[in-house]
Motif scaffolding. Structure first.
Motif, PDB file in Angstrom:
ATOM      1  N   GLY A  26     -98.830  40.135  98.866  1.00 12.77           N
ATOM      2  CA  GLY A  26    -100.025  39.578  98.018  1.00 12.77           C
ATOM      3  C   GLY A  26    -100.510  39.581  96.891  1.00 12.77           C
ATOM      4  N   ARG A  27     -99.990  40.372  96.315  1.00 11.96           N
ATOM      5  CA  ARG A  27    -100.316  40.080  94.724  1.00 11.96           C
ATOM      6  C   ARG A  27     -99.202  40.544  93.587  1.00 11.96           C
ATOM      7  NH1 ARG A  27    -104.511  44.248  93.810  1.00 11.96           N
ATOM      8  NH2 ARG A  27    -102.902  45.564  95.328  1.00 11.96           N
ATOM      9  N   PRO A  28     -98.499  39.440  93.685  1.00 13.18           N
ATOM     10  CA  PRO A  28     -96.885  39.821  93.229  1.00 13.18           C
ATOM     11  C   PRO A  28     -98.108  39.428  91.390  1.00 13.18           C
ATOM     12  CG  PRO A  28     -97.269  37.173  93.762  1.00 13.18           C
ATOM     13  CD  PRO A  28     -98.477  38.096  94.691  1.00 13.18           C
ATOM     14  N   HIS A  29     -98.362  38.662  91.365  1.00 12.62           N
ATOM     15  CA  HIS A  29     -98.741  38.489  89.510  1.00 12.62           C
ATOM     16  C   HIS A  29     -99.324  39.733  88.830  1.00 12.62           C
ATOM     17  CE1 HIS A  29    -102.510  37.573  91.956  1.00 12.62           C
ATOM     18  NE2 HIS A  29    -103.415  38.108  91.472  1.00 12.62           N
ATOM     19  N   HIS A  30     -99.042  40.843  89.915  1.00 16.21           N
ATOM     20  CA  HIS A  30     -99.687  42.194  90.012  1.00 16.21           C
ATOM     21  C   HIS A  30     -98.339  42.845  89.246  1.00 16.21           C
ATOM     22  CE1 HIS A  30    -103.836  42.273  90.684  1.00 16.21           C
ATOM     23  NE2 HIS A  30    -103.912  41.280  90.321  1.00 16.21           N
ATOM     24  N   VAL A  42     -95.475  36.425  85.981  1.00 20.98           N
ATOM     25  CA  VAL A  42     -95.000  35.716  87.099  1.00 20.98           C
ATOM     26  C   VAL A  42     -96.334  34.351  86.979  1.00 20.98           C
ATOM     27  CG1 VAL A  42     -95.148  35.913  89.271  1.00 20.98           C
ATOM     28  CG2 VAL A  42     -94.251  38.524  88.517  1.00 20.98           C
ATOM     29  N   ASP A  43     -95.371  33.449  87.250  1.00 24.92           N
ATOM     30  CA  ASP A  43     -96.654  31.920  87.566  1.00 24.92           C
ATOM     31  C   ASP A  43     -96.195  31.830  89.267  1.00 24.92           C
ATOM     32  OD1 ASP A  43     -97.160  32.412  84.583  1.00 24.92           O
ATOM     33  OD2 ASP A  43     -94.729  31.425  84.351  1.00 24.92           O
ATOM     34  N   LEU A  44     -97.057  31.027  88.938  1.00 21.37           N
ATOM     35  CA  LEU A  44     -97.687  30.429  90.446  1.00 21.37           C
ATOM     36  C   LEU A  44     -97.537  28.544  90.445  1.00 21.37           C
ATOM     37  CD1 LEU A  44     -98.140  30.468  93.342  1.00 21.37           C
ATOM     38  CD2 LEU A  44    -100.609  30.164  92.641  1.00 21.37           C
ATOM     39  N   HIS A  45     -96.335  28.068  90.806  1.00 22.94           N
ATOM     40  CA  HIS A  45     -96.392  26.733  90.936  1.00 22.94           C
ATOM     41  C   HIS A  45     -97.465  25.768  91.335  1.00 22.94           C
ATOM     42  CE1 HIS A  45     -94.494  26.822  86.896  1.00 22.94           C
ATOM     43  NE2 HIS A  45     -93.366  28.086  87.481  1.00 22.94           N
ATOM     44  N   GLU A  46     -97.195  26.379  92.668  1.00 23.39           N
ATOM     45  CA  GLU A  46     -97.308  25.504  93.766  1.00 23.39           C
ATOM     46  C   GLU A  46     -97.699  26.872  95.336  1.00 23.39           C
ATOM     47  OE1 GLU A  46     -95.146  23.029  96.098  1.00 23.39           O
ATOM     48  OE2 GLU A  46     -94.326  22.018  94.013  1.00 23.39           O
ATOM     49  N   ASP A  48    -100.538  29.340  97.068  1.00 24.81           N
ATOM     50  CA  ASP A  48    -101.472  30.161  97.189  1.00 24.81           C
ATOM     51  C   ASP A  48    -100.514  31.690  97.329  1.00 24.81           C
ATOM     52  OD1 ASP A  48    -103.961  28.474  96.693  1.00 24.81           O
ATOM     53  OD2 ASP A  48    -103.907  28.536  98.978  1.00 24.81           O
ATOM     54  N   TRP A  49    -100.921  32.669  96.385  1.00 29.58           N
ATOM     55  CA  TRP A  49    -100.122  33.729  96.098  1.00 29.58           C
ATOM     56  C   TRP A  49    -100.397  34.550  97.374  1.00 29.58           C
ATOM     57  CZ3 TRP A  49     -98.183  34.465  91.734  1.00 29.58           C
ATOM     58  CH2 TRP A  49     -98.263  34.220  90.141  1.00 29.58           C
ATOM     59  N   GLY A  53     -94.472  29.520 101.335  1.00 30.85           N
ATOM     60  CA  GLY A  53     -93.518  28.504 101.158  1.00 30.85           C
ATOM     61  C   GLY A  53     -94.756  28.327  99.351  1.00 30.85           C
ATOM     62  N   SER A  54     -94.740  29.759  98.820  1.00 25.49           N
ATOM     63  CA  SER A  54     -95.472  28.811  97.475  1.00 25.49           C
ATOM     64  C   SER A  54     -94.496  29.151  96.671  1.00 25.49           C
ATOM     65  CB  SER A  54     -96.436  30.338  97.333  1.00 25.49           C
ATOM     66  OG  SER A  54     -97.569  30.061  97.844  1.00 25.49           O
ATOM     67  N   VAL A  55     -94.492  28.611  95.175  1.00 32.91           N
ATOM     68  CA  VAL A  55     -93.392  28.746  93.971  1.00 32.91           C
ATOM     69  C   VAL A  55     -93.961  29.330  93.700  1.00 32.91           C
ATOM     70  CG1 VAL A  55     -92.092  27.547  93.544  1.00 32.91           C
ATOM     71  CG2 VAL A  55     -93.094  25.927  95.148  1.00 32.91           C
ATOM     72  N   ILE A  56     -92.578  30.420  93.085  1.00 30.90           N
ATOM     73  CA  ILE A  56     -93.573  31.037  91.955  1.00 30.90           C
ATOM     74  C   ILE A  56     -92.356  31.513  91.602  1.00 30.90           C
ATOM     75  CG2 ILE A  56     -94.337  33.559  91.627  1.00 30.90           C
ATOM     76  CD1 ILE A  56     -95.157  33.933  94.523  1.00 30.90           C
TER      77      ILE A  56
END
Length: 64
Positions: A26-30, A42-46, A48-49, A53-56
């Motif tokens: 749920g919070r891979p940016h952490h 960790v950056d989100l390109h498409e 939602d976190w 199907g999100s592109v990280i």
């Protein structure tokens, strides 16, 4: 030019499984805060976190 492929590793995690799943799913940016020596950012390109199907993009160190 990016590098594409599969990476596998074994890492000792000193946390309960539910807490690990909460951060990873749920919070891979952490993850850069949890392991700053290995994961730089960790950056989100498409999308939602935490959604399928999100592109990280992960920036990490393989060896130090």
């Amino acid at each position: 030019m990016g590098l594409v492929g599969k990476l596998e590793a074994e890492i000792l995690i000193l946390a309960p499984a539910d807490k690990f799943h909460e951060v990873w799913g749920g919070r891979p940016h952490h993850m850069s805060s949890v392991s700053p020596g290995k994961v730089q950012k960790v950056d989100l390109h498409e999308g939602d976190w935490g959604n399928v199907g999100s592109v990280i993009e992960w920036s990490y160190v393989i060896e130090k």
